[in-house]
Design an enzyme around this catalytic site. Sequence first.
Site, PDB file in Angstrom:
ATOM      1  N   HIS A 144       0.840  -1.204   0.000  1.00 49.21           N
ATOM      2  CA  HIS A 144       0.000   0.000   0.000  1.00 49.21           C
ATOM      3  C   HIS A 144       0.875   1.254   0.000  1.00 49.21           C
ATOM      4  O   HIS A 144       0.636   2.195  -0.778  1.00 49.21           O
ATOM      5  CB  HIS A 144      -0.904  -0.027   1.237  1.00 49.21           C
ATOM      6  CG  HIS A 144      -1.667   1.237   1.486  1.00 49.21           C
ATOM      7  ND1 HIS A 144      -2.990   1.406   1.128  1.00 49.21           N
ATOM      8  CD2 HIS A 144      -1.289   2.410   2.073  1.00 49.21           C
ATOM      9  CE1 HIS A 144      -3.391   2.619   1.477  1.00 49.21           C
ATOM     10  NE2 HIS A 144      -2.388   3.252   2.057  1.00 49.21           N
ATOM     11  N   GLU A 145       1.882   1.270   0.851  1.00 46.52           N
ATOM     12  CA  GLU A 145       2.766   2.441   0.923  1.00 46.52           C
ATOM     13  C   GLU A 145       3.586   2.595  -0.354  1.00 46.52           C
ATOM     14  O   GLU A 145       3.822   3.720  -0.822  1.00 46.52           O
ATOM     15  CB  GLU A 145       3.682   2.329   2.145  1.00 46.52           C
ATOM     16  CG  GLU A 145       2.959   2.250   3.477  1.00 46.52           C
ATOM     17  CD  GLU A 145       1.973   3.382   3.703  1.00 46.52           C
ATOM     18  OE1 GLU A 145       2.176   4.473   3.111  1.00 46.52           O
ATOM     19  OE2 GLU A 145       0.999   3.195   4.438  1.00 46.52           O
ATOM     20  N   HIS A 194       1.545   4.346  -2.906  1.00 48.34           N
ATOM     21  CA  HIS A 194       1.561   5.800  -2.695  1.00 48.34           C
ATOM     22  C   HIS A 194       2.800   6.415  -3.339  1.00 48.34           C
ATOM     23  O   HIS A 194       2.739   7.500  -3.934  1.00 48.34           O
ATOM     24  CB  HIS A 194       1.563   6.117  -1.196  1.00 48.34           C
ATOM     25  CG  HIS A 194       0.206   6.130  -0.572  1.00 48.34           C
ATOM     26  ND1 HIS A 194      -0.864   6.797  -1.132  1.00 48.34           N
ATOM     27  CD2 HIS A 194      -0.259   5.572   0.582  1.00 48.34           C
ATOM     28  CE1 HIS A 194      -1.930   6.655  -0.354  1.00 48.34           C
ATOM     29  NE2 HIS A 194      -1.590   5.915   0.690  1.00 48.34           N
ATOM     30  N   GLU A 238      -6.509   7.146  -1.000  1.00 49.91           N
ATOM     31  CA  GLU A 238      -6.413   5.898  -0.239  1.00 49.91           C
ATOM     32  C   GLU A 238      -6.984   4.696  -0.985  1.00 49.91           C
ATOM     33  O   GLU A 238      -6.411   3.613  -0.960  1.00 49.91           O
ATOM     34  CB  GLU A 238      -7.099   6.045   1.123  1.00 49.91           C
ATOM     35  CG  GLU A 238      -6.340   6.907   2.109  1.00 49.91           C
ATOM     36  CD  GLU A 238      -4.915   6.439   2.328  1.00 49.91           C
ATOM     37  OE1 GLU A 238      -4.693   5.230   2.517  1.00 49.91           O
ATOM     38  OE2 GLU A 238      -4.013   7.285   2.290  1.00 49.91           O
TER      39      GLU A 238
END
Length: 286
Positions: free
Chosen positions: A132-133, A136, A205
């Site tokens: 997930h990071e 980003h 998100e």
Amino acid sequence: MGNQFKTAALLAGLSGLLIAISYWVIGGTTGLIVGIGLAAVTNLFSWYQSDKIALAAYRAQEVSEAQAPGLYRMVSKLSQRANLPMPRVYIVPDSGANAFATGRDPEHAAVAVTEGIMNILPEDELEAVIAHELTHIANRDTLTQAVAATIAGAISFLAQNLFWFGGGSRDDNNRGGNFVGLLLTMILAPISATVIQMAISRTREFSADAGAARITGNPRALARALQRLESTARQMPVESGNPAFESLLIINPFSGGSFANLFRTHPTTEKRIEALLNLEKELPIR
């Protein structure tokens, strides 16, 4: 493209709010020029220094492969899978469970996890969080969120110190603030900045969750991780850090009732999990 346009518009709104406060405090052409200068300097400063500010705010400590071999190899493996350069790896000395990424681009990126998240998540769920990071980073959300956090922090600081900045002064156009106007600005400006910052964070998100699911091929692992992190945040929130940088974290670092939910920096965990489980039907299991 729609999300990118929305994010750009929201960032412009934050910069415009900063300019408007300066115009109100100082007045006239001088206030407008000072506001534009403040917005430009804040954006430029956050472009180059936002990663250092965020890491320092959470007291993150960089680790090498020798110091944290399991975590380092996990980040390296997922970075290769996502076709990203290897980011710097940090550990936050906090028992709260959370994680974030920062950096102005993939070549200057960092991933940070708390000691708490490493202790409570099994390997597949921690992989999902790191993926997930990394998403980003790939989407350059790290720069967008850090710039938004820095501008929002500048707005809050300026609004809270209006009287010290000489609110009520006047220029050639005889414009300036009065007591009631200054008071309203002190109250409403930080709230407006927070709302805009939250909108930026929420926009990104869902995309990061979906990217993590594609990198790992396991949407359910991230869904389980989010559920576990939400539950843990209620009992043991992250104690370090700065509220301006909450949007960088994978999940809201605090708990609260329905009123607090109005000021969430993230979509609700239930909606994120629902989106991940819907995505699971479309993706092959890795």
